[in-house]
Design a protein around this motif. Structure first.
Motif, mmCIF file in Angstrom:
data_model
loop_
_atom_site.group_PDB
_atom_site.id
_atom_site.type_symbol
_atom_site.label_atom_id
_atom_site.label_comp_id
_atom_site.label_asym_id
_atom_site.label_seq_id
_atom_site.Cartn_x
_atom_site.Cartn_y
_atom_site.Cartn_z
ATOM 1 N N GLY A 41 -3.781 7.445 30.575
ATOM 2 C CA GLY A 41 -4.420 8.721 30.278
ATOM 3 C C GLY A 41 -5.843 8.510 29.800
ATOM 4 O O GLY A 41 -6.322 7.384 29.693
ATOM 5 N N ARG A 42 -6.507 9.601 29.490
ATOM 6 C CA ARG A 42 -7.894 9.521 29.004
ATOM 7 C C ARG A 42 -7.989 8.732 27.706
ATOM 8 O O ARG A 42 -8.975 8.061 27.455
ATOM 9 N N ASN A 151 0.486 10.915 24.607
ATOM 10 C CA ASN A 151 -0.009 9.574 24.322
ATOM 11 C C ASN A 151 1.112 8.771 23.654
ATOM 12 O O ASN A 151 1.789 9.278 22.750
ATOM 13 N N LEU A 152 1.308 7.534 24.094
ATOM 14 C CA LEU A 152 2.417 6.711 23.603
ATOM 15 C C LEU A 152 2.374 6.532 22.090
ATOM 16 O O LEU A 152 3.392 6.692 21.412
ATOM 17 N N MET A 175 9.823 -0.653 23.059
ATOM 18 C CA MET A 175 10.107 -1.555 24.179
ATOM 19 C C MET A 175 9.114 -1.370 25.331
ATOM 20 O O MET A 175 9.008 -2.237 26.195
ATOM 21 N N LEU A 176 8.431 -0.237 25.345
ATOM 22 C CA LEU A 176 7.553 0.093 26.475
ATOM 23 C C LEU A 176 6.241 -0.671 26.397
ATOM 24 O O LEU A 176 5.719 -0.930 25.312
ATOM 25 N N PRO A 177 5.667 -1.016 27.565
ATOM 26 C CA PRO A 177 4.390 -1.739 27.574
ATOM 27 C C PRO A 177 3.233 -0.855 27.095
ATOM 28 O O PRO A 177 3.251 0.364 27.296
ATOM 29 N N ASN A 178 2.252 -1.465 26.477
ATOM 30 C CA ASN A 178 1.067 -0.738 25.992
ATOM 31 C C ASN A 178 -0.024 -0.646 27.044
ATOM 32 O O ASN A 178 -1.063 -0.041 26.816
ATOM 33 N N GLU A 179 0.185 -1.293 28.183
ATOM 34 C CA GLU A 179 -0.803 -1.231 29.267
ATOM 35 C C GLU A 179 -0.106 -1.519 30.588
ATOM 36 O O GLU A 179 0.973 -2.095 30.636
ATOM 37 N N ASN A 180 -0.762 -1.088 31.668
ATOM 38 C CA ASN A 180 -0.232 -1.275 33.017
ATOM 39 C C ASN A 180 -0.551 -2.658 33.525
ATOM 40 O O ASN A 180 -1.619 -3.159 33.379
#
Length: 180
Positions: A41-42, A151-152, A175-180
């Motif tokens: 996102g932005r 936003n995460l 558990m989710l990634p902070n970046e792609n």
């Protein structure tokens, strides 16, 4: 009647199956697949939250995982994750698009509609990177009232501080990634 495999602590079927109502009434361990839609996102990574239908038997009207569901007897985690994405959000994905984030085991007891609800799950958690606008999704009305991107980090804070009605586990967001 939705039949679920009775599973061991690692999510492996034991050879027995029970209906969903019995599993939740008696606290019988079963499997679920959880899929988080994510995008850049932005202001950083965003997750798609679904708002559960007001008609759900548990946590009606609460924000939840992008897509999640019980795994029918005889079916595995990944096919169930893909099916739930298609059914709840109208998204078709390939198995290789899902990123395995880990497995969660949890148990809790509460009451819904005057009946005991004991949930013992082994859940595989996945994420998929998809930049899709909510109006382009086809929501399963019986399951999902609406969806929204958040936003995460803001989502983690909102869950931690109970600022939004939700049934999200902070441990799962972590558990989710902070970046792609």
């Amino acid at each position: 009647m939705e039949l679920l495999d009775v599973v061991d602590e690692n999510g492996c079927p034991t050879g027995r199956a029970v209906d969903r109502e019995t599993a939740h009434r008696e606290g019988i361990r079963h499997r679920t697949a959880h899929v988080w839609l994510m995008r850049e996102g932005r202001n950083g990574v965003e997750v798609l939250l679904q708002k559960r239908s007001a008609n759900k038997d548990s946590y009606p009207g609460c924000y939840d995982i992008s897509s999640a569901g019980h795994i029918p007897a005889g079916v595995d985690f990944l096919p169930s994750a893909l099916r739930e994405l298609r059914e709840e959000l109208g998204l078709t994905a390939k198995p290789e698009e899902l990123i395995y984030c880990g497995q969660r085991r949890f148990s809790f007891s509460t009451e819904f509609h005057g009946k005991p609800f004991v949930d013992r799950q082994v859940s595989n958690v996945y994420c998929i990177w998809r930049d899709v606008e909510p109006e382009n999704l086809v929501l399963q009305e019986s399951e999902v009232e609406s969806v929204r991107w958040m936003n995460l980090e803001e989502c983690k804070a909102a869950v931690r501080e109970s600022r939004i009605p939700n049934c999200i586990f902070l441990e799962e967001l972590d558990m989710l990634p902070n970046e792609n």
